[in-house]
Design an enzyme around this catalytic site. Structure first.
Site, short mmCIF file in Angstrom:
data_model
loop_
_atom_site.label_atom_id
_atom_site.label_comp_id
_atom_site.label_asym_id
_atom_site.label_seq_id
_atom_site.Cartn_x
_atom_site.Cartn_y
_atom_site.Cartn_z
N GLU A 154 16.30 -4.48 25.44
CA GLU A 154 16.73 -4.97 23.86
C GLU A 154 15.34 -5.71 23.28
O GLU A 154 14.62 -6.13 23.98
CB GLU A 154 17.64 -6.25 24.14
CG GLU A 154 19.36 -5.76 24.57
CD GLU A 154 20.01 -6.64 25.24
OE1 GLU A 154 21.42 -6.30 25.21
OE2 GLU A 154 19.68 -7.68 25.62
N ASP A 170 24.96 -6.67 31.76
CA ASP A 170 26.14 -5.82 31.82
C ASP A 170 26.24 -5.17 32.98
O ASP A 170 27.23 -4.75 33.67
CB ASP A 170 26.35 -4.87 30.69
CG ASP A 170 26.71 -5.65 29.47
OD1 ASP A 170 27.20 -7.00 29.33
OD2 ASP A 170 26.69 -5.18 28.14
#
Length: 401
Positions: A154, A170
């Site tokens: 990210e 996640d």
């Protein structure tokens, strides 16, 4: 820094609001300006995985200048998503050919709040709803990406520079490291596993009683693909809902007769809040004795997801207190240190009841840094690099050993 919330089946609009949020965007907005940041920055992807499959890359996100969602091609040009439907419709093929094993490739990243996905052997399946992009949700056995080996980084690139991180919020899967080259030519990186750390993590998880081994997902042929986060483990039934109850109960008992002091801002040591439990509620007061916020007794989902009963709005009181509580619960430091956040990483994950997933990720990182839960940046234990005048960014695909 980054607030990492569960994403899964959410659309890209909600996912990116959660993925590159709060503290990262605030930091970006307030960071001092250096040399003018160009419209795009080169991202060098090096494939050190030793795997023979083709690699596919995706650069997906929100264009910061317009708020539009879409993808960028290899040159960094933005392409907005078309309208989606119900049921979700196939998204345009945004894949970029990645480097072969032992090779490197350069793409350009624009001023995005976004993600760079990479997958081995197969292209990822993305779909569109009327509100945005549906991302892979591998906790769902029917998700078309369930048997694909993939991962993502990210980043935010804006006028104040580049922030890029590795993440395991996640899932823990195909390993990689991120880095940035500064204006003076020096480089910094993070996210790399120690030698043997990939297999070491899975071996450690298999050895943990109480359902932690059930987080591991494999292909039908037995190939290990990933470990789901504990939050998804709760949602899929891999972990029992009571997995954190004993620790939560002990914390509540302790602070019914003593005070928990939270100093949420490292640069504001005089800003402190004081927590005491009454019944099933922990009330926090400021230095004047005024109650500023209260938290109901959390459950495992609230702890692992840093949400629900530990919700953290992007404000200056409840959010910072909740972030600190969430970190203390996941690291199991609330009983050993009544002054939070605890700065001593050596005391993390030592209790018999703790976030075993996060603890093993940090234990297997070369620099000890990771984003193993939503507020792993509390105390600066996150795997993030930043520069205000980046020359180049790096994404290195590492071996699965």
């Amino acid at each position: 820094m980054l607030r990492k919330l569960r994403r899964g089946t959410t659309t890209m609009s909600l996912a990116l609001a959660a993925a590159l949020t709060g503290s990262l965007l605030a930091a970006g907005a307030s960071a001092p300006a250096h040399a003018e940041v160009p419209a795009t920055v080169p991202l060098k992807i090096t494939n050190n995985s030793s795997r023979g499959e083709r690699v596919y890359l995706y650069n997906l996100g929100t264009e910061l200048s317009t708020g539009r969602q879409g993808w960028a091609d290899a040159a960094g040009a933005f392409h907005p998503w078309p309208a989606g439907g119900n049921p979700p419709t196939p998204a345009p093929d945004a894949s970029i050919p990645g480097p072969a094993a032992g090779q490197s490739a350069i793409i350009r990243i624009p001023k995005f709040s976004g993600r760079v996905y990479f997958s081995y052997g197969q292209k990822l399946v993305f779909r569109l709803t009327p509100t945005g992009l549906v991302q892979p949700a591998v906790q769902n056995p029917a998700d078309p990406n369930r048997n694909i080996l993939f991962n993502w980084s990210e980043y935010t690139l804006n006028d104040s520079g580049l922030w890029i991180n590795s993440t395991q919020v996640d899932m823990f899967s195909a390993p990689y490291a991120v880095g940035v080259q500064r204006a003076d030519g020096s480089t910094t990186s993070t996210g790399r596993l120690r030698p043997g750390g990939y297999n070491g993590f899975f071996s450690a998880l298999r050895g943990q009683p109480g359902g932690w081994a059930n987080l591991i997902q494999t292909r039908p042929d037995g190939t290990v693909l990933r470990a789901l986060s504990p939050l998804y483990g709760l949602e899929t039934g891999a972990l029992p809902a009571t997995v954190m109850d004993d620790y939560i109960d002990r914390v509540w008992r302790k602070y019914s007769t003593s005070t928990l002091t939270v100093t949420p801002f490292a640069d504001q040591p005089g800003t402190r809040y004081y927590g005491r439990v009454s019944g099933d509620v922990m009330h926090f007061t400021n230095s004047s004795g005024v109650t500023v916020t209260s938290f109901e007794k959390p459950d495992a989902s609230s702890v692992f997801g840093c949400h629900r009963k530990l919700d953290a709005p992007n404000d200056l009181v409840r959010g910072p207190i909740s972030r600190t509580l969430c970190a203390g619960f996941n690291r199991s430091t609330l009983l050993v240190n009544p002054s939070q956040p605890d700065a001593d990483a050596g005391s993390f994950y030592k209790d018999g009841v703790t976030n075993r997933y996060a603890g093993q990720i940090h234990a297997n990182m070369a620099d000890g840094k990771a984003y193993a839960f939503a507020f792993d940046d509390v105390g600066h234990h996150e795997s993030l690099v930043h520069d205000g005048s980046p020359r180049q960014a790096y994404l290195t695909l590492d071996p699965l050993d």
